[in-house]
Scaffold this motif. Structure first.
Motif, PDB file in Angstrom:
ATOM      1  N   ALA A 130       0.758  -1.252   0.066  1.00 48.93           N
ATOM      2  CA  ALA A 130       0.097   0.234   0.087  1.00 48.93           C
ATOM      3  C   ALA A 130       0.893   1.278   0.065  1.00 48.93           C
ATOM      4  CB  ALA A 130      -0.798  -0.074   1.274  1.00 48.93           C
ATOM      5  N   ILE A 131       1.737   1.058   0.524  1.00 54.08           N
ATOM      6  CA  ILE A 131       2.731   2.386   0.573  1.00 54.08           C
ATOM      7  C   ILE A 131       3.406   2.917  -0.604  1.00 54.08           C
ATOM      8  CG2 ILE A 131       5.131   3.163   1.727  1.00 54.08           C
ATOM      9  CD1 ILE A 131       4.376   1.635   4.300  1.00 54.08           C
ATOM     10  N   SER A 132       3.647   1.713  -1.424  1.00 52.39           N
ATOM     11  CA  SER A 132       4.418   1.938  -2.755  1.00 52.39           C
ATOM     12  C   SER A 132       3.458   2.075  -3.790  1.00 52.39           C
ATOM     13  CB  SER A 132       5.083   0.721  -2.877  1.00 52.39           C
ATOM     14  OG  SER A 132       4.435  -0.233  -3.265  1.00 52.39           O
ATOM     15  N   ILE A 133       1.997   2.162  -3.499  1.00 48.64           N
ATOM     16  CA  ILE A 133       0.994   2.479  -4.550  1.00 48.64           C
ATOM     17  C   ILE A 133       0.688   3.966  -4.679  1.00 48.64           C
ATOM     18  CG2 ILE A 133      -1.407   2.026  -5.045  1.00 48.64           C
ATOM     19  CD1 ILE A 133      -1.149  -0.769  -4.123  1.00 48.64           C
ATOM     20  N   SER A 134       0.682   4.596  -5.816  1.00 47.40           N
ATOM     21  CA  SER A 134       0.352   6.185  -5.847  1.00 47.40           C
ATOM     22  C   SER A 134      -1.166   6.318  -6.073  1.00 47.40           C
ATOM     23  CB  SER A 134       1.140   6.682  -7.130  1.00 47.40           C
ATOM     24  OG  SER A 134       0.576   5.679  -8.222  1.00 47.40           O
ATOM     25  N   ASP A 135      -1.933   5.147  -6.418  1.00 43.69           N
ATOM     26  CA  ASP A 135      -3.472   5.584  -6.550  1.00 43.69           C
ATOM     27  C   ASP A 135      -3.770   5.453  -5.229  1.00 43.69           C
ATOM     28  OD1 ASP A 135      -6.030   5.525  -7.349  1.00 43.69           O
ATOM     29  OD2 ASP A 135      -6.329   3.720  -8.103  1.00 43.69           O
ATOM     30  N   PRO A 136      -4.616   6.660  -4.773  1.00 41.48           N
ATOM     31  CA  PRO A 136      -5.256   6.559  -3.306  1.00 41.48           C
ATOM     32  C   PRO A 136      -6.228   5.630  -3.018  1.00 41.48           C
ATOM     33  CG  PRO A 136      -5.766   8.649  -4.458  1.00 41.48           C
ATOM     34  CD  PRO A 136      -4.656   8.006  -5.347  1.00 41.48           C
ATOM     35  N   GLU A 137      -7.136   5.281  -3.970  1.00 42.84           N
ATOM     36  CA  GLU A 137      -8.270   4.397  -3.788  1.00 42.84           C
ATOM     37  C   GLU A 137      -7.694   2.785  -3.715  1.00 42.84           C
ATOM     38  OE1 GLU A 137     -11.993   2.972  -3.305  1.00 42.84           O
ATOM     39  OE2 GLU A 137     -11.340   4.953  -3.090  1.00 42.84           O
ATOM     40  N   MET A 138      -6.733   2.578  -4.448  1.00 47.21           N
ATOM     41  CA  MET A 138      -6.177   1.123  -4.207  1.00 47.21           C
ATOM     42  C   MET A 138      -5.399   1.101  -3.054  1.00 47.21           C
ATOM     43  SD  MET A 138      -5.599  -1.577  -5.998  1.00 47.21           S
ATOM     44  CE  MET A 138      -5.992  -1.285  -7.889  1.00 47.21           C
ATOM     45  N   ARG A 139      -4.698   2.273  -2.785  1.00 50.95           N
ATOM     46  CA  ARG A 139      -3.895   2.495  -1.297  1.00 50.95           C
ATOM     47  C   ARG A 139      -4.739   1.964  -0.087  1.00 50.95           C
ATOM     48  NH1 ARG A 139      -1.820   7.379  -0.649  1.00 50.95           N
ATOM     49  NH2 ARG A 139      -0.247   6.946  -2.342  1.00 50.95           N
ATOM     50  N   ARG A 140      -5.962   2.779  -0.346  1.00 48.07           N
ATOM     51  CA  ARG A 140      -7.153   2.607   0.636  1.00 48.07           C
ATOM     52  C   ARG A 140      -7.619   0.909   0.716  1.00 48.07           C
ATOM     53  NH1 ARG A 140     -12.275   1.849   1.313  1.00 48.07           N
ATOM     54  NH2 ARG A 140     -12.766   2.143  -1.052  1.00 48.07           N
ATOM     55  N   LEU A 141      -7.632   0.317  -0.396  1.00 50.29           N
ATOM     56  CA  LEU A 141      -8.185  -1.016  -0.441  1.00 50.29           C
ATOM     57  C   LEU A 141      -7.301  -1.887   0.043  1.00 50.29           C
ATOM     58  CD1 LEU A 141      -9.982  -0.877  -3.654  1.00 50.29           C
ATOM     59  CD2 LEU A 141     -10.960  -0.878  -1.630  1.00 50.29           C
ATOM     60  N   PHE A 142      -5.886  -1.804  -0.200  1.00 47.30           N
ATOM     61  CA  PHE A 142      -5.003  -2.538   0.490  1.00 47.30           C
ATOM     62  C   PHE A 142      -4.637  -2.523   1.700  1.00 47.30           C
ATOM     63  CE2 PHE A 142      -3.592  -3.680  -3.791  1.00 47.30           C
ATOM     64  CZ  PHE A 142      -2.539  -4.494  -3.702  1.00 47.30           C
ATOM     65  N   LEU A 143      -5.149  -1.261   2.303  1.00 46.08           N
ATOM     66  CA  LEU A 143      -4.899  -0.924   3.823  1.00 46.08           C
ATOM     67  C   LEU A 143      -6.147  -1.669   4.544  1.00 46.08           C
ATOM     68  CD1 LEU A 143      -3.510   2.576   4.020  1.00 46.08           C
ATOM     69  CD2 LEU A 143      -2.505   0.392   4.703  1.00 46.08           C
ATOM     70  N   GLU A 144      -7.281  -1.543   3.810  1.00 46.34           N
ATOM     71  CA  GLU A 144      -8.349  -2.113   4.458  1.00 46.34           C
ATOM     72  C   GLU A 144      -8.406  -3.618   4.452  1.00 46.34           C
ATOM     73  OE1 GLU A 144     -13.009  -2.583   2.953  1.00 46.34           O
ATOM     74  OE2 GLU A 144     -12.127  -0.711   2.575  1.00 46.34           O
ATOM     75  N   LEU A 145      -7.876  -4.166   3.437  1.00 49.83           N
ATOM     76  CA  LEU A 145      -7.670  -5.625   3.390  1.00 49.83           C
ATOM     77  C   LEU A 145      -6.816  -6.089   4.528  1.00 49.83           C
ATOM     78  CD1 LEU A 145      -8.292  -8.522   2.189  1.00 49.83           C
ATOM     79  CD2 LEU A 145      -6.478  -7.766   0.572  1.00 49.83           C
ATOM     80  N   ALA A 146      -5.648  -5.386   4.855  1.00 47.39           N
ATOM     81  CA  ALA A 146      -4.591  -5.495   5.901  1.00 47.39           C
ATOM     82  C   ALA A 146      -5.246  -5.356   7.182  1.00 47.39           C
ATOM     83  CB  ALA A 146      -3.362  -4.548   5.806  1.00 47.39           C
ATOM     84  N   SER A 147      -6.181  -4.496   7.238  1.00 49.17           N
ATOM     85  CA  SER A 147      -6.870  -4.449   8.639  1.00 49.17           C
ATOM     86  C   SER A 147      -7.752  -5.375   8.858  1.00 49.17           C
ATOM     87  CB  SER A 147      -7.417  -3.139   8.853  1.00 49.17           C
ATOM     88  OG  SER A 147      -8.842  -3.102   7.834  1.00 49.17           O
ATOM     89  N   ILE A 148      -8.309  -6.090   8.098  1.00 50.50           N
ATOM     90  CA  ILE A 148      -9.317  -7.357   8.239  1.00 50.50           C
ATOM     91  C   ILE A 148      -8.416  -8.510   8.621  1.00 50.50           C
ATOM     92  CG2 ILE A 148     -10.307  -9.036   6.941  1.00 50.50           C
ATOM     93  CD1 ILE A 148     -11.574  -6.822   4.963  1.00 50.50           C
ATOM     94  N   ALA A 149      -7.002  -8.583   8.091  1.00 51.08           N
ATOM     95  CA  ALA A 149      -6.238  -9.649   8.451  1.00 51.08           C
ATOM     96  C   ALA A 149      -5.721  -9.399  10.120  1.00 51.08           C
ATOM     97  CB  ALA A 149      -4.807  -9.495   7.711  1.00 51.08           C
ATOM     98  N   GLU A 150      -5.561  -7.877  10.555  1.00 47.50           N
ATOM     99  CA  GLU A 150      -5.215  -7.902  11.986  1.00 47.50           C
ATOM    100  C   GLU A 150      -6.451  -7.916  12.863  1.00 47.50           C
ATOM    101  OE1 GLU A 150      -4.159  -3.659  11.268  1.00 47.50           O
ATOM    102  OE2 GLU A 150      -2.233  -4.171  10.781  1.00 47.50           O
TER     103      GLU A 150
END
Length: 162
Positions: A130-150
């Protein structure tokens, strides 16, 4: 080269009929309603355990046909033949026999649970991606998926693991 083949004569044996031989759909629906009403009336006379488990299937040539999910229930229903015939006669159904067929219910299709919890390592990789993605929407989706794992990992830790 095609040959002219004479039409085959109508089949006279047993087996499935064509739709044109079955009559109108209105008559089929009426027959289904009649059988359903007869099912309710006849099963109402049965004791509670049988009532919920057996089904009336058909009335054919003076024979009441029932379906039971097991041989044991079929035997119990056969023992009640006199009571069933008396109930049928009381509501005006001309029947002389009761036939019980064993027809186990079809197995219930259950969809397997295909969701697997994400590991903490997977959550870390998703955050790094997510940190390396420049698209804000895609970054948000990656972080959301990571939060589900947590979230799933923290639930497992509360479940009694030390």
């Amino acid at each position: 080269m095609q040959r002219d083949v004479p039409h085959a004569p109508r089949r006279t044996g047993s087996g499935p009929k064509s739709l044109t031989e079955c009559g109108s759909f209105a008559s089929l629906a009426r027959k289904a309603r009649e059988l359903e009403a007869l099912d309710r009336a006849l099963r109402q006379t049965l004791p509670s355990p049988l009532r919920e488990q057996v089904r009336f299937a058909n009335l054919h040539d003076g024979r009441l046909v029932f379906l039971a999910p097991s041989p044991a229930l079929a035997s119990r229903l056969r023992l009640m033949q006199a009571q069933i015939l008396a109930a049928a006669h009381a509501i005006g159904v001309r029947a002389g026999y009761v036939t019980v067929k064993v027809a186990p219910p079809p197995p219930v299709d259950t969809a397997p649970d295909r969701s697997k919890p994400l590991s903490p390592a997977a959550a870390d990789h998703l955050k790094a991606a997510a940190i390396s993605i420049s698209d804000p929407e895609m970054r948000r989706l990656f972080l959301e998926l990571a939060s589900i794992a947590e979230t799933s990992d923290s639930r497992n830790n509360r479940g009694g693991r030390s």
